[in-house]
Design an enzyme around this catalytic site. Sequence first.
Site, PDB file in Angstrom:
ATOM      1  N   ASN A   1      30.074  29.210   9.691  1.00 43.92           N
ATOM      2  CA  ASN A   1      30.720  28.779   8.453  1.00 43.92           C
ATOM      3  C   ASN A   1      29.711  27.962   7.651  1.00 43.92           C
ATOM      4  OD1 ASN A   1      32.354  27.699   6.491  1.00 43.92           O
ATOM      5  ND2 ASN A   1      33.528  26.374   7.863  1.00 43.92           N
TER       6      ASN A   1
ATOM      7  N   LYS B   1      30.008  26.854   4.604  1.00 42.58           N
ATOM      8  CA  LYS B   1      30.651  25.898   3.681  1.00 42.58           C
ATOM      9  C   LYS B   1      29.973  25.960   2.306  1.00 42.58           C
ATOM     10  CE  LYS B   1      31.809  23.208   7.738  1.00 42.58           C
ATOM     11  NZ  LYS B   1      32.218  21.950   8.304  1.00 42.58           N
TER      12      LYS B   1
ATOM     13  N   HIS C   1      41.055  26.257   6.925  1.00 45.78           N
ATOM     14  CA  HIS C   1      40.109  25.267   7.457  1.00 45.78           C
ATOM     15  C   HIS C   1      40.605  23.862   7.093  1.00 45.78           C
ATOM     16  CE1 HIS C   1      36.493  22.963   8.180  1.00 45.78           C
ATOM     17  NE2 HIS C   1      36.011  23.993   8.850  1.00 45.78           N
TER      18      HIS C   1
ATOM     19  N   GLU D   1      39.180  21.282   6.176  1.00 48.92           N
ATOM     20  CA  GLU D   1      38.599  20.692   4.963  1.00 48.92           C
ATOM     21  C   GLU D   1      39.356  21.160   3.718  1.00 48.92           C
ATOM     22  OE1 GLU D   1      34.207  20.326   7.013  1.00 48.92           O
ATOM     23  OE2 GLU D   1      34.612  21.989   5.667  1.00 48.92           O
TER      24      GLU D   1
ATOM     25  N   GLU E   1      40.212  24.096  16.028  1.00 47.36           N
ATOM     26  CA  GLU E   1      39.235  23.130  15.532  1.00 47.36           C
ATOM     27  C   GLU E   1      39.896  21.757  15.404  1.00 47.36           C
ATOM     28  OE1 GLU E   1      35.733  24.952  13.322  1.00 47.36           O
ATOM     29  OE2 GLU E   1      37.301  24.680  11.852  1.00 47.36           O
TER      30      GLU E   1
ATOM     31  N   GLY F   1      32.111  18.164  12.408  1.00 46.56           N
ATOM     32  CA  GLY F   1      31.018  17.420  11.770  1.00 46.56           C
ATOM     33  C   GLY F   1      30.820  16.013  12.302  1.00 46.56           C
TER      34      GLY F   1
ATOM     35  N   SER G   1      31.625  20.498  16.082  1.00 46.33           N
ATOM     36  CA  SER G   1      30.425  19.886  16.687  1.00 46.33           C
ATOM     37  C   SER G   1      29.848  20.682  17.855  1.00 46.33           C
ATOM     38  CB  SER G   1      30.709  18.440  17.102  1.00 46.33           C
ATOM     39  OG  SER G   1      30.930  17.645  15.958  1.00 46.33           O
TER      40      SER G   1
END
Length: 242
Positions: free
Chosen positions: A7, A9, A86, A88, A158, A164, A204
């Site tokens: 991904n 991003k 996702h 985010e 996730e 991250g 991560s």
Amino acid sequence: MSKIVANYKVNFVDADFKKLLKRMDGFSFKNAEFIVCPPYTSLHIFKNKSVLLGAQNLSSTDKIPTGEISAEMLKDMNVKYVILGHSERRKAFFETDEQIRNKVLKALEFGLKPIVCVGESLQNKKKGETLSVLEKQLNTILRDIYTNELENIIIAYEPVWAIGSGNAIKKSDLQEIVKNIKFILEKMYGKLFVNKISILYGGSVNVDNYQSIISVKGIDGLLVGGVALDFEKLFKIIEGLN
Ligand code: PGA
């Protein structure tokens, strides 16, 4: 066969993806299915190559046109997969499970394979709500999907706190959660169909922890973000999956 979804991003521009393409050239992926998910603007770099291509979102409706990208447009770019829900995007654009479900249905309608992201926040985890959050997300997003479509669905577990952060999940915790995700899916679709749906882990993942993650029973692959920006590390992981 293990999947590894990269991904990207909002990272990289065409010149960087050309370098990635060059790095992939002649590489034997053997047991690893490498799925590249660049931003929309760089999908064209991979359009006519023998690369498994994914997008990072799609529009669930044709009625809000400005600035959106439809499933049909993605198909036209040779896209085969699409990351949906996702965390985010859930956070920045207040995407709900119901909206994510509509995107999943749209993806399936156009023959795209949805990579459906689910996972608990740190707050959920602290309150012991991980499993109830996962159950609610899966029940809403994947309810009443035709069983013949299940093999086209990929779940990416996730945990939001792991993305991250440099803090991947512990193997024993992942084992427990994957078992429970299978249990939730079994309740939804029955024993016969549970293993049709692939389950990936994301959050991560790096060169030091991917082996222990991939060794978890029921984990079919990885969704990587940060580590995909470093081609040496990325290809070390892909080679390890081979
Ligand atoms: P990360 O990102 O590997 O950098 O944690 C994963 C993701 O956002 O899907």
